[in-house]
Design an enzyme around this catalytic site. Structure first.
Site, PDB file in Angstrom:
ATOM      1  N   HIS A  37      41.188  -2.854  33.251  1.00  0.00           N
ATOM      2  CA  HIS A  37      41.433  -1.509  32.730  1.00  0.00           C
ATOM      3  C   HIS A  37      41.259  -1.483  31.225  1.00  0.00           C
ATOM      4  O   HIS A  37      41.571  -2.451  30.533  1.00  0.00           O
ATOM      5  CB  HIS A  37      42.862  -1.051  33.066  1.00  0.00           C
ATOM      6  CG  HIS A  37      42.956  -0.293  34.352  1.00  0.00           C
ATOM      7  ND1 HIS A  37      43.355   1.024  34.397  1.00  0.00           N
ATOM      8  CD2 HIS A  37      42.703  -0.651  35.619  1.00  0.00           C
ATOM      9  CE1 HIS A  37      43.348   1.439  35.657  1.00  0.00           C
ATOM     10  NE2 HIS A  37      42.955   0.438  36.417  1.00  0.00           N
ATOM     11  N   GLU A 105      37.147   4.500  37.252  1.00  0.00           N
ATOM     12  CA  GLU A 105      38.148   5.536  37.009  1.00  0.00           C
ATOM     13  C   GLU A 105      37.855   6.167  35.654  1.00  0.00           C
ATOM     14  O   GLU A 105      37.507   5.474  34.688  1.00  0.00           O
ATOM     15  CB  GLU A 105      39.559   4.926  36.964  1.00  0.00           C
ATOM     16  CG  GLU A 105      39.982   4.195  38.223  1.00  0.00           C
ATOM     17  CD  GLU A 105      40.583   5.109  39.266  1.00  0.00           C
ATOM     18  OE1 GLU A 105      40.975   4.611  40.333  1.00  0.00           O
ATOM     19  OE2 GLU A 105      40.670   6.336  39.000  1.00  0.00           O
ATOM     20  N   GLY A 172      35.983   4.300  52.164  1.00  0.00           N
ATOM     21  CA  GLY A 172      35.475   5.216  53.171  1.00  0.00           C
ATOM     22  C   GLY A 172      34.195   4.687  53.780  1.00  0.00           C
ATOM     23  O   GLY A 172      33.619   3.706  53.297  1.00  0.00           O
TER      24      GLY A 172
END
Length: 327
Positions: A37, A105, A172
């Site tokens: 991050h 992100e 997904g």
């Protein structure tokens, strides 16, 4: 089956996490994961060290396998730079590094001025990024001209000791199918095992088989270990903004912290798996071992005392989970 421990760079300073990684290896973990991050999820009880520097330090102090969980090679990193970093860590770890990648992100890209694209853009970027990284890690001197990235005679002059594996995170069927074709493995977070098998693992394995890839599978699950709601909120302190509204658009951890703290605590905690006892922790991870039979199971526990938690996992959790593994 192997077990991995996540070192959360959003929660602890890098020097603390080096010691935690050493302790995790002593506790019996086969692999150490590091999150990547630029900004954390809150601004008050947080950290955000540079994972690539940290990985070098951990490689010098442990013999465990290492991996990023996960790096985004799409915006503030050029994929060729990520390949160079991965090759270096693979050398320093003696050929025991896995490059875990994901589509990112906004909280890590937006602060540096990048416009964070929609899924369609990011998966197109990932297609090019994976091609560049695979080819460089295989030793090629690469001329590449794509829609998003360009290389001109790029080559890794400190190559990895082997072709460094690349695993992709997916949640997904579309991303899982993509990962099966274009990466060496899948990283997926499990909430409902049956749903994950149907929507993610099944498509990934079918795609990997079709394209003749290895199909290595890592499953992960977050767990908050606490005796009551008050302790759980303290344990979750550095991560509470992760489930706050607007996290996909946010660039400022202060905003997410304020939004999370304005919500009912039970609502935030309800988005995580809570455990109060050793038996609870075992039950959190049991399905990942017995129902999914992943190659790697990543344990991610937020608690108020990581050292005590690792001692508990070493003595009571890992032995039980390893006993569940089918020979």
């Amino acid at each position: 089956m192997k077990f991995a421990w996540l070192c959360s760079h959003e929660s602890y300073q890098p020097e603390v996490l080096v010691d935690q990684a050493v302790r995790a290896e002593e506790a019996g973990f086969d692999m150490i994961l590091g999150s990547d991050h630029f900004h954390p999820w809150v601004d008050d009880n947080c950290a955000s060290g540079f994972v690539w520097s940290w990985l070098g330090a951990v490689a010098a102090r442990t013999d465990a396998e290492l991996a990023t969980s996960v790096t985004c090679p799409l915006y503030h990193y050029h994929p060729a730079l990520v390949a160079q970093a991965a090759a270096t860590v693979d050398r320093l770890s003696g050929g025991k590094f896995v490059l875990g990648v994901g589509t990112g992100e906004n909280i890590n890209e937006g602060p540096m001025g990048f416009r964070f694209g929609d899924y369609r853009e990011r998966i197109r970027r990932m297609r090019e990024a994976l091609e560049i990284m695979h080819r460089l890690l295989e030793g090629e001197k690469l001329d590449f001209s794509g829609d998003w990235y360009t290389t001109d005679k790029a080559k890794l002059y400190s190559p990895p000791p082997r072709k460094t594996p690349i695993w992709m995170a997916a949640g997904g069927p579309q991303s899982a199918t993509f990962a099966g074709r274009r990466s060496d493995g899948l990283i997926t977070s499990v909430k409902d095992p049956a749903d994950t098998i149907e929507r993610v693992i099944g498509p990934f394995r079918a795609s990997a088989e079709k394209w003749g890839r290895s199909g290595t599978l890592m499953t992960t699950r977050w767990c908050v270990l606490a005796a009551d709601e008050s302790e759980a909120w303290e344990a979750l302190g550095s991560m509470r903004g992760l489930r706050a509204p607007g996290r996909l658009e946010a660039v400022d951890p202060k905003v997410l912290r304020e939004r999370a703290d304005s919500m009912d605590r039970a609502e935030i905690l309800g988005k995580y798996t809570l455990a109060a006892t050793v038996e609870d922790v075992i039950e959190v991870y049991r399905p990942l071992v017995t129902e999914i039979s992943a190659d790697y199971v990543a344990i991610q526990i937020a608690s108020t005392n990581p050292d005590r938690t690792l001692e508990m996992v070493e003595k009571e959790v890992l032995p039980e989970l390893r006993a569940l593994v089918t020979p």
